[in-house]
Design a protein around this motif. Structure first.
Motif, PDB file in Angstrom:
ATOM      1  N   VAL A 173       0.678  -1.294  -0.202  1.00 39.00           N
ATOM      2  CA  VAL A 173       0.115  -0.002   0.024  1.00 39.00           C
ATOM      3  C   VAL A 173       0.864   1.454   0.129  1.00 39.00           C
ATOM      4  CG1 VAL A 173      -1.701   1.439   1.154  1.00 39.00           C
ATOM      5  CG2 VAL A 173      -1.841  -1.407   0.961  1.00 39.00           C
ATOM      6  N   GLY A 174       1.816   1.462   0.924  1.00 36.09           N
ATOM      7  CA  GLY A 174       2.846   2.477   0.962  1.00 36.09           C
ATOM      8  C   GLY A 174       3.659   2.584  -0.862  1.00 36.09           C
ATOM      9  N   ILE A 175       3.993   1.589  -1.267  1.00 44.37           N
ATOM     10  CA  ILE A 175       4.593   1.678  -2.318  1.00 44.37           C
ATOM     11  C   ILE A 175       3.729   2.256  -3.467  1.00 44.37           C
ATOM     12  CG2 ILE A 175       5.678   0.543  -4.384  1.00 44.37           C
ATOM     13  CD1 ILE A 175       6.772  -1.588  -2.437  1.00 44.37           C
ATOM     14  N   THR A 176       2.217   1.644  -3.615  1.00 38.59           N
ATOM     15  CA  THR A 176       1.300   2.074  -4.586  1.00 38.59           C
ATOM     16  C   THR A 176       1.094   3.616  -4.288  1.00 38.59           C
ATOM     17  OG1 THR A 176      -0.418   1.116  -3.382  1.00 38.59           O
ATOM     18  CG2 THR A 176       0.573   0.008  -5.276  1.00 38.59           C
ATOM     19  N   HIS A 177       0.689   3.880  -3.102  1.00 34.69           N
ATOM     20  CA  HIS A 177       0.282   5.402  -2.713  1.00 34.69           C
ATOM     21  C   HIS A 177       1.181   6.248  -2.692  1.00 34.69           C
ATOM     22  CE1 HIS A 177      -4.160   4.475  -1.454  1.00 34.69           C
ATOM     23  NE2 HIS A 177      -3.952   3.742  -2.422  1.00 34.69           N
ATOM     24  N   LEU A 178       2.323   6.089  -2.008  1.00 37.59           N
ATOM     25  CA  LEU A 178       3.148   6.919  -1.722  1.00 37.59           C
ATOM     26  C   LEU A 178       4.613   7.006  -2.689  1.00 37.59           C
ATOM     27  CD1 LEU A 178       3.066   7.027   2.223  1.00 37.59           C
ATOM     28  CD2 LEU A 178       1.762   8.142   0.788  1.00 37.59           C
ATOM     29  N   ALA A 179       4.988   5.933  -2.805  1.00 40.21           N
ATOM     30  CA  ALA A 179       6.301   5.923  -3.627  1.00 40.21           C
ATOM     31  C   ALA A 179       5.994   6.223  -5.243  1.00 40.21           C
ATOM     32  CB  ALA A 179       7.131   4.500  -3.396  1.00 40.21           C
ATOM     33  N   VAL A 180       4.733   5.699  -5.557  1.00 41.52           N
ATOM     34  CA  VAL A 180       4.477   5.759  -6.933  1.00 41.52           C
ATOM     35  C   VAL A 180       3.576   6.663  -7.221  1.00 41.52           C
ATOM     36  CG1 VAL A 180       3.348   4.661  -8.875  1.00 41.52           C
ATOM     37  CG2 VAL A 180       4.872   3.257  -7.552  1.00 41.52           C
ATOM     38  N   GLY A 181       2.336   6.783  -6.386  1.00 42.57           N
ATOM     39  CA  GLY A 181       1.101   7.778  -6.446  1.00 42.57           C
ATOM     40  C   GLY A 181       1.619   9.229  -6.283  1.00 42.57           C
ATOM     41  N   SER A 182       2.281   9.376  -4.935  1.00 46.84           N
ATOM     42  CA  SER A 182       2.585  10.578  -4.790  1.00 46.84           C
ATOM     43  C   SER A 182       3.870  11.190  -5.336  1.00 46.84           C
ATOM     44  CB  SER A 182       2.977  10.749  -3.339  1.00 46.84           C
ATOM     45  OG  SER A 182       1.603  10.666  -2.716  1.00 46.84           O
ATOM     46  N   TYR A 183       4.682  10.308  -5.734  1.00 48.26           N
ATOM     47  CA  TYR A 183       5.983  10.910  -6.643  1.00 48.26           C
ATOM     48  C   TYR A 183       5.497  11.343  -7.975  1.00 48.26           C
ATOM     49  CZ  TYR A 183      10.137  10.979  -9.323  1.00 48.26           C
ATOM     50  OH  TYR A 183      11.123  11.372 -10.054  1.00 48.26           O
ATOM     51  N   MET A 184       4.544  10.598  -8.587  1.00 46.55           N
ATOM     52  CA  MET A 184       4.112  11.075  -9.833  1.00 46.55           C
ATOM     53  C   MET A 184       3.324  12.333  -9.989  1.00 46.55           C
ATOM     54  SD  MET A 184       4.684   8.458 -12.298  1.00 46.55           S
ATOM     55  CE  MET A 184       5.385   9.827 -12.718  1.00 46.55           C
ATOM     56  N   LEU A 185       2.527  12.653  -8.737  1.00 45.44           N
ATOM     57  CA  LEU A 185       1.977  13.838  -8.904  1.00 45.44           C
ATOM     58  C   LEU A 185       2.758  15.012  -8.662  1.00 45.44           C
ATOM     59  CD1 LEU A 185      -0.743  15.633  -8.122  1.00 45.44           C
ATOM     60  CD2 LEU A 185      -0.348  14.856  -5.715  1.00 45.44           C
ATOM     61  N   ALA A 186       3.678  14.745  -7.784  1.00 45.83           N
ATOM     62  CA  ALA A 186       4.846  15.880  -7.593  1.00 45.83           C
ATOM     63  C   ALA A 186       5.642  16.072  -8.573  1.00 45.83           C
ATOM     64  CB  ALA A 186       5.931  15.404  -6.285  1.00 45.83           C
ATOM     65  N   TRP A 187       6.006  15.085  -9.402  1.00 47.27           N
ATOM     66  CA  TRP A 187       6.846  14.946 -10.537  1.00 47.27           C
ATOM     67  C   TRP A 187       5.765  16.182 -11.606  1.00 47.27           C
ATOM     68  CZ3 TRP A 187       6.140  13.839 -15.727  1.00 47.27           C
ATOM     69  CH2 TRP A 187       7.364  13.903 -16.676  1.00 47.27           C
TER      70      TRP A 187
ATOM     71  N   MET B 234      -2.638  10.579 -14.448  1.00 46.66           N
ATOM     72  CA  MET B 234      -3.440   9.466 -14.583  1.00 46.66           C
ATOM     73  C   MET B 234      -2.645   8.187 -13.909  1.00 46.66           C
ATOM     74  SD  MET B 234      -6.086  10.710 -16.074  1.00 46.66           S
ATOM     75  CE  MET B 234      -6.543  12.249 -17.099  1.00 46.66           C
ATOM     76  N   VAL B 235      -1.678   8.108 -13.878  1.00 41.13           N
ATOM     77  CA  VAL B 235      -0.584   7.151 -13.482  1.00 41.13           C
ATOM     78  C   VAL B 235      -1.001   7.040 -11.783  1.00 41.13           C
ATOM     79  CG1 VAL B 235       1.372   5.891 -12.898  1.00 41.13           C
ATOM     80  CG2 VAL B 235       1.039   6.812 -15.181  1.00 41.13           C
ATOM     81  N   THR B 236      -0.882   8.470 -11.354  1.00 44.13           N
ATOM     82  CA  THR B 236      -1.090   8.466 -10.102  1.00 44.13           C
ATOM     83  C   THR B 236      -2.574   7.949  -9.533  1.00 44.13           C
ATOM     84  OG1 THR B 236       0.324  10.501  -9.676  1.00 44.13           O
ATOM     85  CG2 THR B 236      -1.805  10.218  -8.176  1.00 44.13           C
ATOM     86  N   ASN B 237      -3.746   8.136 -10.432  1.00 41.78           N
ATOM     87  CA  ASN B 237      -4.861   7.814  -9.906  1.00 41.78           C
ATOM     88  C   ASN B 237      -4.951   6.214 -10.353  1.00 41.78           C
ATOM     89  OD1 ASN B 237      -6.554  10.033  -9.282  1.00 41.78           O
ATOM     90  ND2 ASN B 237      -6.866  10.687 -11.544  1.00 41.78           N
ATOM     91  N   ILE B 238      -4.241   5.731 -11.332  1.00 41.16           N
ATOM     92  CA  ILE B 238      -4.229   4.273 -11.361  1.00 41.16           C
ATOM     93  C   ILE B 238      -3.855   3.547 -10.153  1.00 41.16           C
ATOM     94  CG2 ILE B 238      -3.442   2.122 -12.836  1.00 41.16           C
ATOM     95  CD1 ILE B 238      -3.879   4.287 -14.986  1.00 41.16           C
ATOM     96  N   SER B 239      -2.356   4.198  -9.731  1.00 44.66           N
ATOM     97  CA  SER B 239      -1.842   3.355  -8.714  1.00 44.66           C
ATOM     98  C   SER B 239      -2.467   3.656  -7.248  1.00 44.66           C
ATOM     99  CB  SER B 239      -0.374   4.237  -8.649  1.00 44.66           C
ATOM    100  OG  SER B 239       0.643   3.718  -7.674  1.00 44.66           O
ATOM    101  N   TRP B 240      -3.130   4.664  -7.191  1.00 47.72           N
ATOM    102  CA  TRP B 240      -3.953   4.881  -5.799  1.00 47.72           C
ATOM    103  C   TRP B 240      -5.050   4.042  -6.167  1.00 47.72           C
ATOM    104  CZ3 TRP B 240      -4.027  11.023  -5.182  1.00 47.72           C
ATOM    105  CH2 TRP B 240      -2.600  11.285  -4.772  1.00 47.72           C
TER     106      TRP B 240
END
Length: 319
Positions: free
Chosen positions: A75-89, A163-169
């Motif tokens: 959950v941490g990887i999909t929400h924070l490491a992937v989702g939040s990183y893509m949002l900030a990027w 969109m990747v953020t939404n998919i990952s979340w």
């Protein structure tokens, strides 16, 4: 002075709506001073450390088996490491208000993920999703027909990243619902944050972002604000309202957060939010409300609206 439980719950909801809405602006400011991986690694390391100390002080134990650690990490990887990183990027090129509106479409991705997992959805929910994606089309209509000047390839890649953020979340929320953990949600979020902070260091090294770090007052202020107000305070309030409000009322923050982000972006950063963006935002938020309301009336879903990222107990705050 004694305040009623209802007043405290409503006040906590206001704080959640405001502070989670401001995180989009804080991220936009933060990535002007620090690379995304560094900004988020520091944010989640600080927030996770504070939440871990609080959890241990409350006598909340660490997970006791390997499977529990694995589910928390996923959950941490999909929400924070992937989702939040893509949002900030993405917010390096996409306005914070626009990013918040695109993220507001998260429930459509979650419902789609649930459908792929075998959950049945009625036609009205699918209609709401279709209208929501039409709303996204309205947002970008000026770009599609050439009303607005071309933004460049990286701009559209950044939209894709959202969109990747939404998919990952959506996957993280779907996974958390089907693989619940016994660990207390406060401890779970603390560990998710710490795992994410650790994982973003090698991400920064691979992307070359670690070599472009120049710590400044603006960067530290963004990190501090996101960690303390965006994570620790807002999540504490969120936990409180989960225990003292109906799920339908808790879900109000999903509609108010983007409005706060849009208003602050326009006021403090001069972000463009003309008639097409306003119309698209209205359509998307109305569709989210429709899908959420329909889900509440589905058999077996009473008082369980479509979760926004951060709901369902096992999933940490992500924006």
């Amino acid at each position: 002075m004694q305040f009623s439980q209802k007043f405290k719950a409503n006040f906590a909801l206001v704080l959640v709506c405001f502070f989670w809405g401001t995180t989009y602006l804080a991220i936009a400011e933060g990535v002007e001073a620090l690379p995304p991986s560094v900004l988020l690694a520091l944010r989640f390391a600080i927030a996770g450390g504070v939440l871990l100390v609080v959890s241990l002080a409350m006598g909340i134990p660490l997970p006791r088996d390997r499977g529990e650690w694995g589910r928390i990490a996923m959950v941490g990887i999909t929400h924070l490491a992937v989702g939040s990183y893509m949002l900030a990027w993405a917010e390096q090129r996409v306005e914070s208000g626009l990013a918040s509106v695109i993220i507001a479409a998260f429930p459509f991705f979650f419902v789609g993920m649930a459908a792929l997992g075998g959950e049945k959805m009625n036609k009205r929910i699918w209609l709401g999703i279709l209208v929501g994606f039409l709303g996204i089309g309205v947002l970008f209509w000026p770009d599609l027909v050439g009303i607005r000047a071309p933004q460049g390839t990286l701009y559209y890649v950044s939209i894709g990243a959202l969109m990747v953020t939404n998919i990952s979340w959506a996957y993280g929320s779907w996974f958390a619902q089907r693989h619940p953990v016994r660990t207390h949600k406060l401890m779970s979020v603390a560990l998710q944050s710490l795992i994410c902070g650790a994982l973003l260091v090698p991400v920064g090294a691979v992307t070359g972002e670690l070599s472009d770090v120049q710590l400044s007052l603006k960067g530290w202020l963004a990190v501090g604000y996101l960690a303390i107000f965006g994570s620790v305070l807002a999540y504490g309030c969120y936990m409180y309202i989960l225990d003292h409000m109906s799920a339908a009322k808790v879900s109000l923050h999903a509609y108010i957060n983007p409005l706060v982000a849009v208003i602050l972006g326009a006021m403090l950063r001069g972000e463009d939010f003309g008639p097409w963006r306003i119309a698209g935002t209205a359509v998307i938020l109305a569709s989210v409300f429709f899908v959420n309301t329909e889900t509440l009336h589905e058999p077996g879903h009473e008082e369980q609206p479509v979760p926004s990222p951060g709901e369902k107990g096992d999933v940490g705050e992500v924006i």
